[in-house]
Design an enzyme around this catalytic site. Structure first.
Site, PDB file in Angstrom:
ATOM      1  N   GLU A 185       0.828  -1.196   0.000  1.00  0.00           N
ATOM      2  CA  GLU A 185       0.000   0.000   0.000  1.00  0.00           C
ATOM      3  C   GLU A 185       0.870   1.257   0.000  1.00  0.00           C
ATOM      4  O   GLU A 185       1.917   1.287   0.643  1.00  0.00           O
ATOM      5  CB  GLU A 185      -0.915  -0.002   1.234  1.00  0.00           C
ATOM      6  CG  GLU A 185      -1.726  -1.278   1.381  1.00  0.00           C
ATOM      7  CD  GLU A 185      -2.424  -1.404   2.722  1.00  0.00           C
ATOM      8  OE1 GLU A 185      -2.689  -0.357   3.351  1.00  0.00           O
ATOM      9  OE2 GLU A 185      -2.701  -2.544   3.143  1.00  0.00           O
ATOM     10  N   GLU A 194     -10.309   6.000   2.300  1.00  0.00           N
ATOM     11  CA  GLU A 194     -10.766   5.255   3.472  1.00  0.00           C
ATOM     12  C   GLU A 194     -10.734   6.184   4.677  1.00  0.00           C
ATOM     13  O   GLU A 194      -9.831   7.018   4.821  1.00  0.00           O
ATOM     14  CB  GLU A 194      -9.851   4.055   3.728  1.00  0.00           C
ATOM     15  CG  GLU A 194     -10.158   3.279   4.995  1.00  0.00           C
ATOM     16  CD  GLU A 194      -9.161   2.163   5.264  1.00  0.00           C
ATOM     17  OE1 GLU A 194      -9.279   1.510   6.322  1.00  0.00           O
ATOM     18  OE2 GLU A 194      -8.251   1.949   4.431  1.00  0.00           O
TER      19      GLU A 194
END
Length: 432
Positions: free
Chosen positions: A236, A347
């Site tokens: 990520e 997110e």
């Protein structure tokens, strides 16, 4: 029209209208189950956080806690050749490349960072980087060759964490994905069903409001393989605002990895042995500068993750041409071969203070329908194929967990290729 600038930042001076092609995803929750993982401990509202009768430690407990913190700091913070004071209060240590935390790993001890691999074909030619793409660079100082800049971890950083050992790691507790109990909410575009060897995108950078020290807001790419049941592998990278991790509200460049669904492996940035940094020009975990402004200048960063076809390591590039470093292939199980899903998007953590939805913002804090200059975006979405070539994503799907709070809208055009706008304000009349 948008004009590109070095370091992957884009200065957009005039608003341009695009025809949106809405993409309606099928119900495929299993494909996105990894997003059920909690990325940080979710706690009560700050106003109720500290009960003196429960929080007060005895002197011997306090001494023991501080001893553990200082021992942990001794492992994380490495000897500095040079120290730089960042304008935002960060301390940047210039550490010898062979003394960075990665080389504490038994498989890397005594080694040196590897040379850069062949980049994917179809990659844009490198451009000269500006000096001010992170706040610490505004000091006018830089790290010498043979060193890398590392944001120094402080006692305050560890005291904000639930424990010294958990600092820099994501929580392992899964959450249900429904409107009544899910603490993590997402608006994402994703591709699946093929073998992927990397991903690339330009990510619009903002400074969203995060209303609790135990919440965060991020925008990132995920390169994924494995299953939610315990062997999930992810790589990520992106930007995040995390008061608990960093102690402020600046958007910061970050990385993460795990090989067991966040249970015991992996960490943010350089907070454990794993990611090997090679660049002396960027500090992972340091604040990004500048950021986008509502109805004003728009700035984005290019990120590229790809798998070295010869050695199998996963490399990370920031901007246009700045190699940050790599995740060694031996860290992974499924990602030793390839990824089975690539995701892009935002997110947030919703701790639900007082039973209401959080007002923590995603992206710019505005819904996708507001478009350019107001909503946040990902553009020029690409993946790396088996032949180490960058190609446009095919069959991009978009999904918002709670579209009344944060939504997403995808499209395609000749300038931005595959793109989407996303984000939102959180609590509002439709999201109480």
């Amino acid at each position: 029209m948008a004009c590109s600038c070095c370091c992957g930042f884009t200065f957009n001076h005039n608003q341009q209208q695009y025809q949106h092609q809405l993409v309606s995803p099928p119900i495929i929750s299993l494909l996105l189950c990894f997003l059920l993982l909690v990325s940080a401990p979710v706690r009560a509202d700050d106003s109720n956080e500290f009960d003196e009768t429960n929080q007060k430690l005895r002197p011997d407990e306090e001494l023991g806690k501080m001893k553990l913190i200082r021992e942990h700091l001794g492992k994380i913070n490495k000897p500095a050749v040079k120290t730089i004071q960042s304008p935002d209060g960060d301390i940047i240590d210039c550490v010898r490349t062979d003394q960075q935390p990665a080389f504490d790993h038994p498989r890397l001890m005594g080694q040196q960072p590897l040379a850069a691999p062949e980049k994917p074909t179809g990659h844009d030619p490198p451009e000269e980087l500006p000096q001010e793409y992170q706040l610490w660079r505004n000091s006018g100082e830089s790290c010498p060759d043979g060193t890398i800049p590392i944001r120094r971890t402080t006692e305050g950083d560890l005291l904000r964490a639930s424990s010294a050992g958990s600092y820099g790691r994501k929580s392992t507790t899964p959450v249900r994905r429904d409107s009544s109990s899910s603490s993590h909410e997402h608006s994402v575009g994703y591709v699946t069903g093929e073998q992927y060897y990397g991903a690339k995108a330009a990510i619009n950078v903002w400074a969203p409001k995060v209303t609790s020290r135990y919440e965060f807001s991020l925008s990132q790419m995920w390169v994924i393989s494995g299953s939610f049941t315990g062997d999930l592998n992810t790589i990520e990278a992106g930007w995040q605002v995390s008061p608990e991790l960093y102690g402020d509200s600046n958007p910061r460049f970050f990385t993460y990895w795990t090989t067991d669904a966040y249970r015991a492996t992996g960490c943010y940035n350089l907070l454990c042995s794993g990611f090997v940094q090679t660049s002396n020009k960027i500090a992972i975990g340091a604040a990004i500068s500048p950021v986008s402004a509502y109805r004003g200048g728009q700035f984005d960063i290019n990120l590229l993750i790809w798998k070295d076809p010869k050695r199998g390591n996963w490399w990370l590039e920031f901007g246009s041409g700045l190699l940050v470093g790599y995740w060694p292939a031996f860290l992974f199980t499924h990602l030793k071969d390839h990824a089975t899903m690539v995701q892009y998007g935002g997110e947030i953590v919703n701790s639900r203070p007082n039973g209401m939805h959080t007002a923590t913002q995603m992206g710019s804090g505005h819904f996708s329908g507001e478009g350019f200059g107001k909503a946040s975006y990902f553009r020029n979405l690409q993946v790396v194929d088996w032949d180490n070539s960058l190609i446009s994503v095919r069959n991009l799907r978009v999904l918002a967990d709670h579209p009344n709070c944060y939504d997403i809208r995808g499209g395609v055009n000749r300038v931005w290729g595959n793109y989407f706008y996303y984000g939102g304000p959180g609590r509002n009349v439709r999201c109480p």
